[in-house]
Enzyme design. Sequence first.
Site, PDB file in Angstrom:
ATOM      1  N   ASP A  71       0.769  -1.250  -0.267  1.00 21.55           N
ATOM      2  CA  ASP A  71      -0.080  -0.122   0.208  1.00 21.55           C
ATOM      3  C   ASP A  71       0.893   1.337  -0.071  1.00 21.55           C
ATOM      4  OD1 ASP A  71      -1.679   2.043   0.246  1.00 21.55           O
ATOM      5  OD2 ASP A  71      -2.540   1.040   2.079  1.00 21.55           O
ATOM      6  N   TYR A 162      -9.980  15.396  -5.772  1.00 19.85           N
ATOM      7  CA  TYR A 162      -8.785  14.487  -6.629  1.00 19.85           C
ATOM      8  C   TYR A 162      -8.364  15.489  -7.845  1.00 19.85           C
ATOM      9  CZ  TYR A 162      -7.495  11.508 -11.318  1.00 19.85           C
ATOM     10  OH  TYR A 162      -6.281  11.088 -12.110  1.00 19.85           O
TER      11      TYR A 162
HETATM   12  P1  NAD Z   1      -6.803   1.958 -12.075  1.00 14.97           P
HETATM   13  O1  NAD Z   1      -7.647   1.469 -11.067  1.00 14.97           O
HETATM   14  O2  NAD Z   1      -6.681   1.014 -13.650  1.00 14.97           O
HETATM   15  O3  NAD Z   1      -5.329   1.479 -12.176  1.00 14.97           O
HETATM   16  C1  NAD Z   1      -4.354   1.924 -10.942  1.00 14.97           C
HETATM   17  C2  NAD Z   1      -3.771   1.121  -9.970  1.00 14.97           C
HETATM   18  O4  NAD Z   1      -3.250   1.360  -8.480  1.00 14.97           O
HETATM   19  C3  NAD Z   1      -4.220  -0.247  -9.596  1.00 14.97           C
HETATM   20  O5  NAD Z   1      -3.613  -0.965 -10.128  1.00 14.97           O
HETATM   21  C4  NAD Z   1      -4.618  -0.523  -7.939  1.00 14.97           C
HETATM   22  O6  NAD Z   1      -4.761  -1.708  -7.513  1.00 14.97           O
HETATM   23  C5  NAD Z   1      -3.089   0.581  -7.712  1.00 14.97           C
HETATM   24  N1  NAD Z   1      -3.354   1.218  -5.943  1.00 14.97           N
HETATM   25  C6  NAD Z   1      -4.219   2.715  -5.977  1.00 14.97           C
HETATM   26  N2  NAD Z   1      -4.362   2.499  -4.918  1.00 14.97           N
HETATM   27  C7  NAD Z   1      -3.052   2.061  -4.256  1.00 14.97           C
HETATM   28  C8  NAD Z   1      -2.046   2.059  -3.127  1.00 14.97           C
HETATM   29  N3  NAD Z   1      -2.647   2.666  -2.268  1.00 14.97           N
HETATM   30  N4  NAD Z   1      -1.470   1.062  -2.908  1.00 14.97           N
HETATM   31  C9  NAD Z   1      -0.873   0.181  -4.173  1.00 14.97           C
HETATM   32  N5  NAD Z   1      -1.865   0.504  -5.181  1.00 14.97           N
HETATM   33  C10 NAD Z   1      -2.509   1.259  -4.913  1.00 14.97           C
HETATM   34  O7  NAD Z   1      -6.110   3.678 -12.655  1.00 14.97           O
HETATM   35  P2  NAD Z   1      -5.947   4.385 -13.913  1.00 14.97           P
HETATM   36  O8  NAD Z   1      -7.001   4.816 -14.865  1.00 14.97           O
HETATM   37  O9  NAD Z   1      -4.213   3.163 -14.858  1.00 14.97           O
HETATM   38  O10 NAD Z   1      -5.086   5.409 -13.496  1.00 14.97           O
HETATM   39  C11 NAD Z   1      -3.402   5.200 -13.390  1.00 14.97           C
HETATM   40  C12 NAD Z   1      -2.791   6.484 -12.331  1.00 14.97           C
HETATM   41  O11 NAD Z   1      -3.294   7.716 -14.012  1.00 14.97           O
HETATM   42  C13 NAD Z   1      -3.388   7.408 -11.336  1.00 14.97           C
HETATM   43  O12 NAD Z   1      -2.627   8.113 -11.015  1.00 14.97           O
HETATM   44  C14 NAD Z   1      -5.029   7.794 -11.947  1.00 14.97           C
HETATM   45  O13 NAD Z   1      -4.814   9.079 -11.058  1.00 14.97           O
HETATM   46  C15 NAD Z   1      -3.977   8.931 -13.351  1.00 14.97           C
HETATM   47  N6  NAD Z   1      -4.922   9.163 -13.997  1.00 14.97           N
HETATM   48  C16 NAD Z   1      -5.633   8.651 -14.965  1.00 14.97           C
HETATM   49  C17 NAD Z   1      -6.487   8.952 -15.936  1.00 14.97           C
HETATM   50  C18 NAD Z   1      -7.453   7.635 -16.582  1.00 14.97           C
HETATM   51  O14 NAD Z   1      -8.043   8.292 -17.514  1.00 14.97           O
HETATM   52  N7  NAD Z   1      -6.981   6.764 -16.766  1.00 14.97           N
HETATM   53  C19 NAD Z   1      -6.540  10.562 -16.722  1.00 14.97           C
HETATM   54  C20 NAD Z   1      -5.464  11.338 -15.374  1.00 14.97           C
HETATM   55  C21 NAD Z   1      -5.013   9.900 -14.759  1.00 14.97           C
END
Ligand code: NAD
Length: 259
Positions: A71, A162
């Site tokens: 985590d 966020y």
């Molecule tokens: P996702 O939910 O598909 O993947 C996130 C991963 O982080 C997951 O595997 C989850 O288990 C892990 N995770 C979350 N909290 C955690 C913790 N406390 N400790 C360890 N692991 C943890 O999300 P995503 O869409 O791939 O997003 C990844 C990053 O990109 C994030 O920071 C998100 O804010 C950013 N982001 C995503 C988008 C989008 O459109 N998907 C857009 C802008 C920014």
Amino acid sequence: MNQTTTTAPASLQGLVAVVTGGAKGIGFGIARELAEAGCRIALWDFDEAALREAEETLSSEGVDVKTFKVDVSAVEEVEAAVARLLASHARIDILVNNAGIGGDRLVSKMDLAFWRRVIEVNLDSQFICAKAVLPQMAENRFGRIINIGSRAWLGNRGQAAYAASKGAVVSLTRSLALEYARKGITVNAIAPGIVETPLFETLTDEVRQNLHKTVPMERIGQPQDIGRAVRFFAEPGSSYVTGQLLYVCGGRSLGGPSV
Ligand code: NAD
């Protein structure tokens, strides 16, 4: 003149890269891109099942990958993961602070506990992980930290926590870049727009179509798009780029009629 000397590697080949939240979504795409460039990969994530799957997939592609159930908002867990990785690989060259959670809720319906959890996972974790790897990077006089923010830092209705967490990621990036500028370590951030991850696939066709229209390029980003930007910042040759925020959003940060 006080010139900083570094012992920068020649390429990404063999460098050790940690990707937080790397078990799926954007993080997995980043890991794959860095692996393709020759990096050894460590995935830190708290989703054990997804970690197993990611490890199987990457190993079958010939990637040198290690997974850690962590985590990233918990200091002791992160410190333990750093110690284990240093014991096996002796170095950590690249940290991609990618783990994050969404937080869609209007302020009128948001309590302090909700606010704090978003800040803790999206912001505190980046501070915690950076602080844990920086002493070793400074000792090596080489390091790359890439923080994943979001275009939403500009402000989004219903995403105050966020957006605030991602705005602070930009400030953290700039401050860390200044603190480590003379130590061979660069710190940069990426602001993705809408990226196709498991979450996106759960949306209805109608919502997806509407989102599509808000992107000037009229396509949704892929994890690989973010991976390529990370790779640029990670390259040893990008040594004169620090404290920067790069939008990877198909032009969505530009405003204009289609946004
Ligand atoms: P996702 O939910 O598909 O993947 C996130 C991963 O982080 C997951 O595997 C989850 O288990 C892990 N995770 C979350 N909290 C955690 C913790 N406390 N400790 C360890 N692991 C943890 O999300 P995503 O869409 O791939 O997003 C990844 C990053 O990109 C994030 O920071 C998100 O804010 C950013 N982001 C995503 C988008 C989008 O459109 N998907 C857009 C802008 C920014």
